[in-house]
Design a protein around this motif. Structure first.
Motif, PDB file in Angstrom:
ATOM      1  N   GLY A 204       0.599  -1.359  -0.275  1.00 16.93           N
ATOM      2  CA  GLY A 204       0.028  -0.277  -0.352  1.00 16.93           C
ATOM      3  C   GLY A 204       0.694   1.444  -0.058  1.00 16.93           C
ATOM      4  N   LEU A 205       1.810   1.508   1.103  1.00 18.39           N
ATOM      5  CA  LEU A 205       3.003   2.500   0.682  1.00 18.39           C
ATOM      6  C   LEU A 205       3.807   2.764  -0.412  1.00 18.39           C
ATOM      7  CD1 LEU A 205       3.758   4.596   2.879  1.00 18.39           C
ATOM      8  CD2 LEU A 205       5.693   3.066   3.547  1.00 18.39           C
ATOM      9  N   ALA A 206       3.960   1.420  -0.739  1.00 23.49           N
ATOM     10  CA  ALA A 206       4.824   1.407  -2.374  1.00 23.49           C
ATOM     11  C   ALA A 206       3.890   2.224  -3.489  1.00 23.49           C
ATOM     12  CB  ALA A 206       5.176  -0.015  -2.733  1.00 23.49           C
ATOM     13  N   MET A 207       3.154   1.423  -3.230  1.00 24.34           N
ATOM     14  CA  MET A 207       1.655   2.484  -4.667  1.00 24.34           C
ATOM     15  C   MET A 207       1.180   3.363  -4.121  1.00 24.34           C
ATOM     16  SD  MET A 207      -2.455   0.513  -4.500  1.00 24.34           S
ATOM     17  CE  MET A 207      -3.347   1.689  -6.606  1.00 24.34           C
ATOM     18  N   LEU A 208       1.625   4.209  -2.835  1.00 25.95           N
ATOM     19  CA  LEU A 208       1.492   5.758  -2.965  1.00 25.95           C
ATOM     20  C   LEU A 208       2.632   6.683  -2.524  1.00 25.95           C
ATOM     21  CD1 LEU A 208      -1.164   5.683   0.113  1.00 25.95           C
ATOM     22  CD2 LEU A 208      -1.757   6.572  -1.471  1.00 25.95           C
ATOM     23  N   VAL A 209       3.741   6.251  -3.546  1.00 36.70           N
ATOM     24  CA  VAL A 209       5.374   6.561  -3.554  1.00 36.70           C
ATOM     25  C   VAL A 209       5.267   7.687  -4.356  1.00 36.70           C
ATOM     26  CG1 VAL A 209       7.862   6.898  -4.145  1.00 36.70           C
ATOM     27  CG2 VAL A 209       6.339   4.516  -2.915  1.00 36.70           C
ATOM     28  N   GLU A 210       4.823   7.811  -5.300  1.00 35.82           N
ATOM     29  CA  GLU A 210       4.749   8.901  -6.554  1.00 35.82           C
ATOM     30  C   GLU A 210       3.613  10.175  -5.960  1.00 35.82           C
ATOM     31  OE1 GLU A 210       3.335   9.096 -11.027  1.00 35.82           O
ATOM     32  OE2 GLU A 210       3.751   7.637 -10.840  1.00 35.82           O
ATOM     33  N   PRO A 211       2.517   9.754  -5.987  1.00 41.70           N
ATOM     34  CA  PRO A 211       1.369  10.750  -4.952  1.00 41.70           C
ATOM     35  C   PRO A 211       1.980  11.022  -3.844  1.00 41.70           C
ATOM     36  CG  PRO A 211       0.708   8.989  -4.924  1.00 41.70           C
ATOM     37  CD  PRO A 211       1.677   8.545  -5.939  1.00 41.70           C
ATOM     38  N   VAL A 212       3.433  10.585  -3.128  1.00 43.80           N
ATOM     39  CA  VAL A 212       3.666  11.276  -1.586  1.00 43.80           C
ATOM     40  C   VAL A 212       4.361  12.076  -1.951  1.00 43.80           C
ATOM     41  CG1 VAL A 212       4.922  10.185   0.334  1.00 43.80           C
ATOM     42  CG2 VAL A 212       2.618   9.517  -0.492  1.00 43.80           C
ATOM     43  N   MET A 213       5.564  11.703  -2.938  1.00 44.26           N
ATOM     44  CA  MET A 213       6.692  12.676  -3.058  1.00 44.26           C
ATOM     45  C   MET A 213       6.183  13.712  -4.005  1.00 44.26           C
ATOM     46  SD  MET A 213       9.181  10.888  -1.069  1.00 44.26           S
ATOM     47  CE  MET A 213       9.756  12.739  -2.273  1.00 44.26           C
ATOM     48  N   SER A 214       5.050  13.748  -4.828  1.00 42.41           N
ATOM     49  CA  SER A 214       4.911  14.795  -6.430  1.00 42.41           C
ATOM     50  C   SER A 214       4.061  16.007  -4.521  1.00 42.41           C
ATOM     51  CB  SER A 214       3.268  14.774  -6.758  1.00 42.41           C
ATOM     52  OG  SER A 214       2.738  14.950  -6.954  1.00 42.41           O
ATOM     53  N   GLU A 215       3.272  15.783  -3.400  1.00 37.18           N
ATOM     54  CA  GLU A 215       3.477  16.366  -2.607  1.00 37.18           C
ATOM     55  C   GLU A 215       4.267  16.498  -1.416  1.00 37.18           C
ATOM     56  OE1 GLU A 215      -0.247  18.624  -0.220  1.00 37.18           O
ATOM     57  OE2 GLU A 215       0.317  17.847  -2.527  1.00 37.18           O
ATOM     58  N   VAL A 216       5.040  16.324  -1.704  1.00 29.63           N
ATOM     59  CA  VAL A 216       6.288  16.711  -0.934  1.00 29.63           C
ATOM     60  C   VAL A 216       7.445  17.836  -1.540  1.00 29.63           C
ATOM     61  CG1 VAL A 216       8.535  16.200  -0.259  1.00 29.63           C
ATOM     62  CG2 VAL A 216       6.299  14.919   0.452  1.00 29.63           C
ATOM     63  N   VAL A 217       7.481  16.990  -2.616  1.00 25.23           N
ATOM     64  CA  VAL A 217       7.907  18.234  -3.477  1.00 25.23           C
ATOM     65  C   VAL A 217       6.716  19.713  -3.518  1.00 25.23           C
ATOM     66  CG1 VAL A 217       8.173  18.580  -5.504  1.00 25.23           C
ATOM     67  CG2 VAL A 217       8.879  16.641  -5.107  1.00 25.23           C
ATOM     68  N   SER A 218       5.461  19.167  -3.977  1.00 26.20           N
ATOM     69  CA  SER A 218       4.712  20.901  -3.661  1.00 26.20           C
ATOM     70  C   SER A 218       5.004  21.184  -2.881  1.00 26.20           C
ATOM     71  CB  SER A 218       3.449  20.168  -3.962  1.00 26.20           C
ATOM     72  OG  SER A 218       2.495  21.359  -4.633  1.00 26.20           O
ATOM     73  N   LEU A 219       4.842  21.360  -1.154  1.00 26.03           N
ATOM     74  CA  LEU A 219       5.104  21.725  -0.178  1.00 26.03           C
ATOM     75  C   LEU A 219       6.349  22.039  -0.086  1.00 26.03           C
ATOM     76  CD1 LEU A 219       3.104  19.155   2.107  1.00 26.03           C
ATOM     77  CD2 LEU A 219       2.379  21.545   1.538  1.00 26.03           C
ATOM     78  N   HIS A 220       7.036  21.645  -0.801  1.00 28.94           N
ATOM     79  CA  HIS A 220       8.150  22.058  -0.850  1.00 28.94           C
ATOM     80  C   HIS A 220       8.605  23.479  -0.843  1.00 28.94           C
ATOM     81  CE1 HIS A 220      12.940  22.312  -0.275  1.00 28.94           C
ATOM     82  NE2 HIS A 220      13.085  23.330  -1.542  1.00 28.94           N
ATOM     83  N   VAL A 221       8.139  23.070  -2.653  1.00 29.18           N
ATOM     84  CA  VAL A 221       7.720  24.904  -3.488  1.00 29.18           C
ATOM     85  C   VAL A 221       6.491  25.383  -2.718  1.00 29.18           C
ATOM     86  CG1 VAL A 221       6.656  25.364  -5.542  1.00 29.18           C
ATOM     87  CG2 VAL A 221       8.055  23.489  -5.068  1.00 29.18           C
ATOM     88  N   HIS A 222       5.817  25.022  -2.175  1.00 28.03           N
ATOM     89  CA  HIS A 222       5.207  26.274  -1.408  1.00 28.03           C
ATOM     90  C   HIS A 222       5.574  27.387  -0.263  1.00 28.03           C
ATOM     91  CE1 HIS A 222       1.204  27.004   0.870  1.00 28.03           C
ATOM     92  NE2 HIS A 222       1.979  27.084   1.691  1.00 28.03           N
ATOM     93  N   LEU A 223       6.449  26.491   0.502  1.00 35.96           N
ATOM     94  CA  LEU A 223       6.776  26.869   1.640  1.00 35.96           C
ATOM     95  C   LEU A 223       8.396  28.198   0.823  1.00 35.96           C
ATOM     96  CD1 LEU A 223       8.021  24.347   3.962  1.00 35.96           C
ATOM     97  CD2 LEU A 223       6.677  25.996   4.031  1.00 35.96           C
ATOM     98  N   GLU A 224       8.839  27.908  -0.108  1.00 36.87           N
ATOM     99  CA  GLU A 224       9.875  28.761  -0.999  1.00 36.87           C
ATOM    100  C   GLU A 224       9.089  29.830  -1.627  1.00 36.87           C
ATOM    101  OE1 GLU A 224      11.513  25.572  -3.896  1.00 36.87           O
ATOM    102  OE2 GLU A 224      13.069  25.880  -2.764  1.00 36.87           O
ATOM    103  N   SER A 225       7.643  30.128  -1.867  1.00 40.20           N
ATOM    104  CA  SER A 225       6.849  31.017  -2.487  1.00 40.20           C
ATOM    105  C   SER A 225       6.454  31.219  -2.000  1.00 40.20           C
ATOM    106  CB  SER A 225       5.911  30.516  -3.875  1.00 40.20           C
ATOM    107  OG  SER A 225       5.486  29.633  -3.103  1.00 40.20           O
ATOM    108  N   LEU A 226       6.352  31.474  -0.461  1.00 40.86           N
ATOM    109  CA  LEU A 226       5.701  32.036   0.663  1.00 40.86           C
ATOM    110  C   LEU A 226       5.913  33.712   0.692  1.00 40.86           C
ATOM    111  CD1 LEU A 226       5.677  29.693   3.627  1.00 40.86           C
ATOM    112  CD2 LEU A 226       3.334  30.817   2.279  1.00 40.86           C
TER     113      LEU A 226
END
Length: 185
Positions: A145-167
């Motif tokens: 189940g975790l392996a199936m979520l790797v792509e969406p989880v990491m996409s959200e991690v990157v998106s949150l990182h960009v969110h922090l950078e653009s605050l």
């Protein structure tokens, strides 16, 4: 056979985790909100341990609960903004659901739409229904189940990182759109 099928996912996860983890410390030193970067780095480390089998489900769940407490405290202290706190909490929830075994599909009706929306939102494509039910029903707690979520989880991690950078630039970005809208006929 299952190990070979998840190998590309593990490689993808390792590459994404390395990129996010390497980028976070440099930004965290100059950011007025380093808590968000630390939370993201710690989350990636926790998920990487779970993905490698270095941490069992109970240990990973404890780590997720600790991260939930930390994001709550950071939000209360206003060291992360409400958007980050909400999205990070949703990310923790998705990961936890990916860890849980639900052989009788008892929990599935309560969260299936949210999980499917999360996967589609973060990958740009709807998940395969049959594969998703198979993973949830037969293999949820085994790491599949975790392996199936790797792509969406990491996409959200990157998106949150960009969110922090653009605050710091959010207000200027909003104003530029508003000026453009005011000029349009």
């Amino acid at each position: 056979m299952r190990a070979n099928a998840t190998h590309p996912t593990i490689v993808l996860f390792a590459l994404l985790a390395a990129a996010v983890t390497a980028a976070a410390p440099a930004r965290a030193q100059t950011s007025p909100r380093p808590s968000g970067y630390a939370l993201l780095s710690d989350l990636v480390a926790l998920v990487a341990q779970a993905g490698r089998g270095a941490a069992d489900v109970a240990t990973t769940n404890t780590g997720l609960l600790t991260l939930a407490q930390r994001v709550s405290a950071a939000s209360a202290a206003k060291s992360v903004d409400p958007i980050f706190a909400t999205r990070f909490s949703r990310l923790l929830s998705a990961i936890r659901q990916g860890l849980l075994a639900d052989p009788g599909l008892l929990y599935w009706p309560m969260y299936r739409a949210s999980m499917m929306d999360f996967i589609e939102e973060r990958t740009g494509r709807p998940p395969d229904w049959n594969k998703l039910v198979f993973v949830v029903g037969d293999h949820g707690g085994s790491g599949v189940g975790l392996a199936m979520l790797v792509e969406p989880v990491m996409s959200e991690v990157v998106s949150l990182h960009v969110h922090l950078e653009s605050l710091d630039r959010r207000q200027a970005i909003l104003e530029s759109y508003m000026k453009g809208a005011a000029k349009s006929p």
